[in-house]
Design a protein around this motif. Sequence first.
Motif, PDB file in Angstrom:
ATOM      1  N   ARG A  99      11.039  -7.772 -28.299  1.00  0.00           N
ATOM      2  CA  ARG A  99      10.697  -8.009 -29.867  1.00  0.00           C
ATOM      3  C   ARG A  99      11.824  -8.358 -30.449  1.00  0.00           C
ATOM      4  O   ARG A  99      11.578  -8.924 -31.649  1.00  0.00           O
ATOM      5  CB  ARG A  99      10.029  -6.672 -30.136  1.00  0.00           C
ATOM      6  N   THR A 100      13.050  -8.123 -30.338  1.00  0.00           N
ATOM      7  CA  THR A 100      13.995  -8.513 -31.055  1.00  0.00           C
ATOM      8  C   THR A 100      14.826  -9.988 -30.710  1.00  0.00           C
ATOM      9  O   THR A 100      15.593 -10.330 -31.504  1.00  0.00           O
ATOM     10  CB  THR A 100      15.313  -7.455 -30.582  1.00  0.00           C
ATOM     11  N   LEU A 101      13.939 -10.756 -29.854  1.00  0.00           N
ATOM     12  CA  LEU A 101      14.705 -11.912 -29.207  1.00  0.00           C
ATOM     13  C   LEU A 101      14.194 -12.773 -30.238  1.00  0.00           C
ATOM     14  O   LEU A 101      12.841 -12.889 -30.803  1.00  0.00           O
ATOM     15  CB  LEU A 101      14.283 -12.284 -27.997  1.00  0.00           C
ATOM     16  N   ASP A 102      14.768 -14.080 -30.369  1.00  0.00           N
ATOM     17  CA  ASP A 102      14.147 -15.056 -31.333  1.00  0.00           C
ATOM     18  C   ASP A 102      13.185 -16.018 -30.617  1.00  0.00           C
ATOM     19  O   ASP A 102      12.554 -16.573 -31.189  1.00  0.00           O
ATOM     20  CB  ASP A 102      15.599 -16.059 -31.970  1.00  0.00           C
ATOM     21  N   SER A 103      13.511 -16.101 -29.099  1.00  0.00           N
ATOM     22  CA  SER A 103      12.432 -16.834 -28.542  1.00  0.00           C
ATOM     23  C   SER A 103      12.339 -16.367 -27.410  1.00  0.00           C
ATOM     24  O   SER A 103      12.993 -15.494 -26.812  1.00  0.00           O
ATOM     25  CB  SER A 103      13.284 -18.445 -28.294  1.00  0.00           C
ATOM     26  N   THR A 104      11.020 -16.641 -26.698  1.00  0.00           N
ATOM     27  CA  THR A 104      10.819 -16.364 -25.313  1.00  0.00           C
ATOM     28  C   THR A 104      11.518 -17.066 -24.113  1.00  0.00           C
ATOM     29  O   THR A 104      11.661 -18.067 -24.263  1.00  0.00           O
ATOM     30  CB  THR A 104       9.302 -16.567 -25.115  1.00  0.00           C
ATOM     31  N   PRO A 105      12.072 -16.390 -23.299  1.00  0.00           N
ATOM     32  CA  PRO A 105      12.785 -17.045 -22.214  1.00  0.00           C
ATOM     33  C   PRO A 105      11.798 -17.982 -21.448  1.00  0.00           C
ATOM     34  O   PRO A 105      10.815 -17.965 -21.172  1.00  0.00           O
ATOM     35  CB  PRO A 105      13.310 -16.006 -21.039  1.00  0.00           C
ATOM     36  N   GLN A 106      12.822 -19.218 -21.100  1.00  0.00           N
ATOM     37  CA  GLN A 106      12.094 -20.417 -20.433  1.00  0.00           C
ATOM     38  C   GLN A 106      12.732 -20.727 -19.138  1.00  0.00           C
ATOM     39  O   GLN A 106      14.119 -20.565 -19.220  1.00  0.00           O
ATOM     40  CB  GLN A 106      12.056 -21.479 -21.692  1.00  0.00           C
ATOM     41  N   VAL A 107      12.155 -20.971 -18.262  1.00  0.00           N
ATOM     42  CA  VAL A 107      12.530 -21.312 -17.029  1.00  0.00           C
ATOM     43  C   VAL A 107      13.548 -22.740 -17.058  1.00  0.00           C
ATOM     44  O   VAL A 107      13.039 -23.701 -17.892  1.00  0.00           O
ATOM     45  CB  VAL A 107      11.386 -21.773 -15.829  1.00  0.00           C
ATOM     46  N   GLY A 108      14.560 -22.440 -16.408  1.00  0.00           N
ATOM     47  CA  GLY A 108      15.522 -23.776 -16.719  1.00  0.00           C
ATOM     48  C   GLY A 108      16.523 -23.565 -17.811  1.00  0.00           C
ATOM     49  O   GLY A 108      17.734 -24.314 -17.655  1.00  0.00           O
TER      50      GLY A 108
END
Length: 426
Positions: free
Chosen positions: A84-93
Amino acid sequence: MENQQSAGPASSLPPTAAQTSAENPWPLRVLSEKLKIHIENSPVTWVEGQLLEANVRNGHAYLTLRDVDVDNSFSVTVWASVMRTLDSTPQVGSRVVARVKPSFYAKTGRLSLNASDLRPVGLGELLVRLERLRQALGAEGLFDAERKRRLPVLPGKIGLITGRDSDAEKDVVRNATLRWPAVQFRIINTAVQGVDAVPQVIKALHELDADPTVEVIVIARGGGALEDLLPFSNEDLVREVAAAHTPVVSAIGHEADRPILDDVADLRASTPTDAAKRIVPDLNEEFAGLDAARQRLDRAVNTLLQREGQLIASLRARPVLANPQVMVSSRAEDLERWRERATAVFSHRVQRAGDEISHLRAQMRALSPQQTLDRGYSVTQLADGRVLRDVRDAAPNDQLRIRVAAGQLTAAVHDIFPAEAPAESN
């Protein structure tokens, strides 16, 4: 009673792993507990890697983080509270840095990492890191022009490191063959991006560098994003290229791309096509150059012959060459004049010398004793050969020898008449 019985064996367990034995082992749970305590006492660490997997379930993220240079990976868990504290969702690559702490799940013996922070690595940060590494390597002298080796004019065999069936391979081979049809290649296909790129390229570089028939090595790859070209800015690869004995050409990406490999290579080509143009000469250009050189040589020889012919003609037109006898006859006339002058001078000198001799002869004759005798004088000598100058030197009956102008005679002394002393004048 049961608690006492269970406490007895536990108290008899070896306190350390080194004290265990086949007769007195640890239960597996004891090892798991001790590993869990040891691992989870590890400090929090910032790590960097690339996401191979990114699954988000029930607000939690389950990731697989792989090292960017070698094939090492770890499972990473990001709990929902952190998500919830991250600015964006982790993306593969994507490339990320994470603040992690090791976690050991004793029930299954699974080791993973729990992330308390996750940040994507931006392009700006990557460029800053690359520039920092570039400056450090440059300070070591790896980019100095004095270290760079000259490429052979016409390499017998070219080593090519590139991706399999890549456009870069086709560009290098096609353009080099068009320029010089007899060119030979030894091609090693490797990964040119991703985690396997650096070790495979280094291995291929060692193999080609050890081949004595390979006179130049080309590392080629087409264009791509900055992240795709990162293996060619890897410090290990850059140092291996700097240590190679065979000249290395870097042909990575397009003109605007400039990995660190470009700086350490002996020659930087802007593109794979440019590399082909710079490692082998153009056969047609060489033929054209030979024709031009032959024409220049012909013109130079003809000009030289024409100039020398004009010089010979001007020399032949001179009187001394048109009538060579003039030179001999003029010298003969000079020689005749010098001979006559020398004869006259010599005759004059001989005549003068003859006159001087006659004069000296007359003087000598006038002063000679014979001339005196010819005037009627004689020379009287005693018996011992002394000239008689004073009558007191002779005695009566002495034999004298008298020399006159013509002959000699002897005489005996009868009387002696001493000369009278001259009277003294008052």
